[in-house]
Scaffold this active site. Structure first.
Site, PDB file in Angstrom:
ATOM      1  N   ASP A  67      -8.723 -21.917  -0.643  1.00 23.92           N
ATOM      2  CA  ASP A  67      -9.360 -23.161  -0.215  1.00 23.92           C
ATOM      3  C   ASP A  67      -9.328 -24.243  -1.286  1.00 23.92           C
ATOM      4  OD1 ASP A  67     -11.095 -21.717  -1.847  1.00 23.92           O
ATOM      5  OD2 ASP A  67     -12.563 -21.354  -0.294  1.00 23.92           O
ATOM      6  N   ASN A 135     -24.353 -16.386   2.117  1.00 22.89           N
ATOM      7  CA  ASN A 135     -24.571 -16.399   3.571  1.00 22.89           C
ATOM      8  C   ASN A 135     -23.478 -15.629   4.313  1.00 22.89           C
ATOM      9  OD1 ASN A 135     -22.370 -18.057   3.353  1.00 22.89           O
ATOM     10  ND2 ASN A 135     -23.307 -19.848   4.304  1.00 22.89           N
ATOM     11  N   HIS A 137     -20.181 -16.000   3.835  1.00 21.36           N
ATOM     12  CA  HIS A 137     -18.905 -16.688   4.050  1.00 21.36           C
ATOM     13  C   HIS A 137     -17.791 -16.068   3.213  1.00 21.36           C
ATOM     14  CE1 HIS A 137     -19.885 -19.882   0.733  1.00 21.36           C
ATOM     15  NE2 HIS A 137     -18.975 -19.064   0.252  1.00 21.36           N
ATOM     16  N   GLU A 142     -17.647 -20.561   7.162  1.00 16.37           N
ATOM     17  CA  GLU A 142     -19.098 -20.444   7.213  1.00 16.37           C
ATOM     18  C   GLU A 142     -19.512 -19.657   8.458  1.00 16.37           C
ATOM     19  OE1 GLU A 142     -20.784 -21.337   4.740  1.00 16.37           O
ATOM     20  OE2 GLU A 142     -20.024 -23.184   3.833  1.00 16.37           O
TER      21      GLU A 142
HETATM   22  C1  F6R Z   1     -13.816 -19.571  -3.464  1.00 12.56           C
HETATM   23  C2  F6R Z   1     -14.326 -19.209  -2.144  1.00 12.56           C
HETATM   24  C3  F6R Z   1     -15.748 -18.862  -1.891  1.00 12.56           C
HETATM   25  C4  F6R Z   1     -16.381 -18.013  -2.997  1.00 12.56           C
HETATM   26  C5  F6R Z   1     -17.817 -17.660  -2.660  1.00 12.56           C
HETATM   27  C6  F6R Z   1     -18.498 -16.901  -3.776  1.00 12.56           C
HETATM   28  O1  F6R Z   1     -12.439 -19.867  -3.408  1.00 12.56           O
HETATM   29  O2  F6R Z   1     -13.557 -19.229  -1.238  1.00 12.56           O
HETATM   30  O3  F6R Z   1     -15.842 -18.193  -0.659  1.00 12.56           O
HETATM   31  O4  F6R Z   1     -15.621 -16.853  -3.143  1.00 12.56           O
HETATM   32  O5  F6R Z   1     -18.542 -18.831  -2.409  1.00 12.56           O
HETATM   33  O6  F6R Z   1     -18.582 -17.726  -4.896  1.00 12.56           O
HETATM   34  P1  F6R Z   1     -19.053 -17.163  -6.331  1.00 12.56           P
HETATM   35  O7  F6R Z   1     -18.023 -16.183  -6.742  1.00 12.56           O
HETATM   36  O8  F6R Z   1     -19.073 -18.369  -7.227  1.00 12.56           O
HETATM   37  O9  F6R Z   1     -20.390 -16.555  -6.102  1.00 12.56           O
END
Ligand code: F6R
Length: 240
Positions: A67, A135, A137, A142
């Site tokens: 992303d 959450n 995701h 989401e």
């Molecule tokens: C990042 C992504 C997100 C993160 C997720 C966890 O490219 O796609 O889904 O993997 O938000 O983030 P952290 O590792 O910072 O807790």
């Protein structure tokens, strides 16, 4: 789904490194699906260290990232392309032409999503690295995202904006939109590894591994994939 529980973040990162480096050694031109965020930084540090020791090479490796924020590119230190160069690409012998992220600065975001999905179809991930949102995701998919979704534009939820604001000067600077691989693009990977650490991930880890498979918890879809490894620390595994 295989779950490996480690004592702490360092051990989680080493375990994840073993899984990813085995793929690189077995297939030097593998396609790696990559994630940003705090969870995989230790994995990337281990990969850079192994490259520096001469144990692995990224010369023929190709990458596709999950992303990118809309409106940011490599000139912004908050962009995901900047993150990837800083934490992995600049530390190894990868050809930047073989690295791919959705283009957050594309004028036509819908066309960019179609381009990215078409690209992914030509280069399925040998392994996809995922972090996990508190959450549930994955990528920026989401809760409520269709399981058959492909790359699309998302409006970030308040909870994700809040989680991600720690990396920005203030919450108003967090972009409100992002481009993300869809859930179908993630599920197309041959193998998936999820890294998760810390107490704030415990609910999401439980729902991903043992909860109902539902679009309300995007990561629960991983129960339908034949080859998923979850590597998490004791805090994130607390509710299993
Ligand atoms: C990042 C992504 C997100 C993160 C997720 C966890 O490219 O796609 O889904 O993997 O938000 O983030 P952290 O590792 O910072 O807790």
């Amino acid at each position: 789904m295989k779950v490996i529980v480690t004592k702490n973040y360092e051990q989680m990162s080493e375990k994840a490194y073993e899984v990813v480096s085995d793929i690189i050694k077995a297939k030097p031109d593998a396609v790696l699906g990559l994630a940003t965020g705090s969870s995989p930084i230790g994995l990337y540090e281990n990969l850079v260290a192994a490259y520096k020791r001469g144990e692995i090479s990224f010369k023929k490796i190709k990458t596709v990232n999950l992303d990118e924020y809309v409106g940011l590119d490599e000139k912004s230190d908050q962009s995901y392309v900047y993150f990837m160069r800083k934490h992995l690409f600049n530390g190894v012998d990868i050809d930047l032409n073989n690295t791919n992220l959705p283009n957050g600065k594309a004028e036509d975001a819908e066309a960019e999503c179609a381009r990215y999905t078409a690209l992914l179809e030509t280069m399925p991930q040998d392994i996809q690295v995922l972090g996990l949102g508190s959450n549930g995701h994955i990528g920026f998919n989401e809760p409520g995202t269709a399981f058959d979704s492909t790359t699309h534009v998302v409006k970030l939820t308040e909870s994700t904006i809040r989680d991600n604001s720690r990396l920005f000067a203030n919450i108003d600077e967090v972009p409100r939109y992002a481009l993300t691989m869809g859930i179908a693009n993630i599920m197309n990977a041959k193998k998936i590894i999820v890294v998760a650490n810390g107490t704030n991930k415990a609910d999401a880890v439980y729902k991903m591994v043992k909860g109902e498979v539902t679009e309300a918890v995007p990561a629960s879809v991983l129960q339908n994939h034949p080859d998923v490894i979850v590597v998490c620390d004791e805090l994130a595994a607390a509710k299993l």
